[in-house]
Design an enzyme around this catalytic site. Structure first.
Site, PDB file in Angstrom:
ATOM      1  N   LYS A  94       0.826  -1.159  -0.181  1.00  0.00           N
ATOM      2  CA  LYS A  94      -0.171   0.086  -0.046  1.00  0.00           C
ATOM      3  C   LYS A  94       1.039   1.241  -0.092  1.00  0.00           C
ATOM      4  O   LYS A  94       1.883   1.470   0.603  1.00  0.00           O
ATOM      5  CB  LYS A  94      -0.934  -0.014   1.187  1.00  0.00           C
ATOM      6  CG  LYS A  94      -2.334   0.312   1.144  1.00  0.00           C
ATOM      7  CD  LYS A  94      -2.957   0.153   2.455  1.00  0.00           C
ATOM      8  CE  LYS A  94      -4.413   0.315   2.257  1.00  0.00           C
ATOM      9  NZ  LYS A  94      -4.987   0.486   3.489  1.00  0.00           N
TER      10      LYS A  94
HETATM   11  C1  E4P Z   1      -8.255   1.517   3.406  1.00  0.00           C
HETATM   12  O1  E4P Z   1      -7.495   0.792   2.850  1.00  0.00           O
HETATM   13  C2  E4P Z   1      -7.924   2.033   4.813  1.00  0.00           C
HETATM   14  O2  E4P Z   1      -7.603   1.092   5.537  1.00  0.00           O
HETATM   15  C3  E4P Z   1      -9.559   2.284   5.498  1.00  0.00           C
HETATM   16  O3  E4P Z   1     -10.382   1.875   4.701  1.00  0.00           O
HETATM   17  C4  E4P Z   1      -9.465   3.776   6.087  1.00  0.00           C
HETATM   18  O4  E4P Z   1     -10.776   3.812   6.669  1.00  0.00           O
HETATM   19  P1  E4P Z   1     -11.050   5.091   7.847  1.00  0.00           P
HETATM   20  O5  E4P Z   1     -11.130   6.603   7.025  1.00  0.00           O
HETATM   21  O6  E4P Z   1     -12.057   4.563   8.279  1.00  0.00           O
HETATM   22  O7  E4P Z   1      -9.626   5.211   8.557  1.00  0.00           O
END
Ligand code: E4P
Length: 225
Positions: A94
């Site tokens: 990521k």
């Molecule tokens: C995406 O891959 C992230 O891990 C996640 O969806 C972020 O979500 P949040 O905005 O609830 O922290």
């Protein structure tokens, strides 16, 4: 000689957005989760080190497991990503959506290391991540909604951009805050939704299902069958 035709169709996938081993273990048993996304905040909430957590997750779900790089320069991100990718064959790197991040994504994809470009908030970022050859692109629906924008509209525009040119990247609807967002993402034809455990549980729930089960039981017991 018989011929057979292969019908190619895209099936939506559900990932779990969590680094919690118990949640992932429970969700894995349902048989409908095909990947996991973690992020530094989710890892920080858990006990144990990054490698131990991610390695255990890899034993629970046999699908793409996203682990985020924390280094900031291109060279450091590439080095960190290569080392994360050695932990398990299913690790997806990521990377935040910046020009440096895109440079890293392009390089890693050329080395057959899958990438998930994250923290995506605009159609242009989707276009750039697709041009960089990212396997996955994660627009953050909930954080856009929190900022007074329309997260699902962003998903629709992202899908259109990919479709217009036949990009192979897959959109992951991320930052999901409600079961409704998952359903609407599916209606839009989103490739993947990554969903927190609590919301996965909410997705199956309907009061009429519970009432119906009770009624079937009651009427069955009352009969002489
Ligand atoms: C995406 O891959 C992230 O891990 C996640 O969806 C972020 O979500 P949040 O905005 O609830 O922290």
């Amino acid at each position: 000689m018989s011929t057979c035709s292969i019908i190619h169709h895209v099936v939506m996938k559900l990932f779990i957005d969590s680094a919690n081993i118990e949640e992932i273990r429970k969700a894995a048993k349902w048989g409908i989760i095909e990947g996991v996304t973690t992020n530094p905040s989710l890892i920080a909430k858990e006990k144990g080190d990054f490698r131990a957590i991610v390695s255990e997750i890899c034993t629970l779900i046999d699908g793409p497991i996203s682990a985020e790089v924390m280094a900031e320069t291109v060279a450091e991100m590439i080095a960190e990503a290569r080392s994360l990718a050695e932990w398990h064959k299913n690790i997806v790197i990521k990377i935040p959506c910046t020009f440096d991040g895109l440079t890293v994504a392009r390089k890693l994809e050329a080395e057959n290391i899958s990438t998930n470009v994250t923290l995506v908030f605009s159609p242009n970022q989707v276009l750039l991540a697709a041009l960089a050859g990212a396997s996955f692109i994660s627009p953050f629906v909930g954080r856009l909604d929190d900022a007074g924008e329309n997260g699902l509209n962003m998903i629709a525009r992202s899908l259109k951009i990919l479709k217009n040119y036949g990009f192979a990247s897959q959109i992951i609807a991320a930052s999901i805050r409600s079961p409704l967002t998952v359903a609407l993402s599916a209606e839009l034809g989103t490739h993947i939704a990554t969903v927190p455990f609590k919301i996965l549980e909410q997705m199956i729930a309907h009061p009429l299902t519970d009432v119906g089960i009770e009624r079937f039981k009651r009427e069955w017991r009352a009969s002489s069958k």
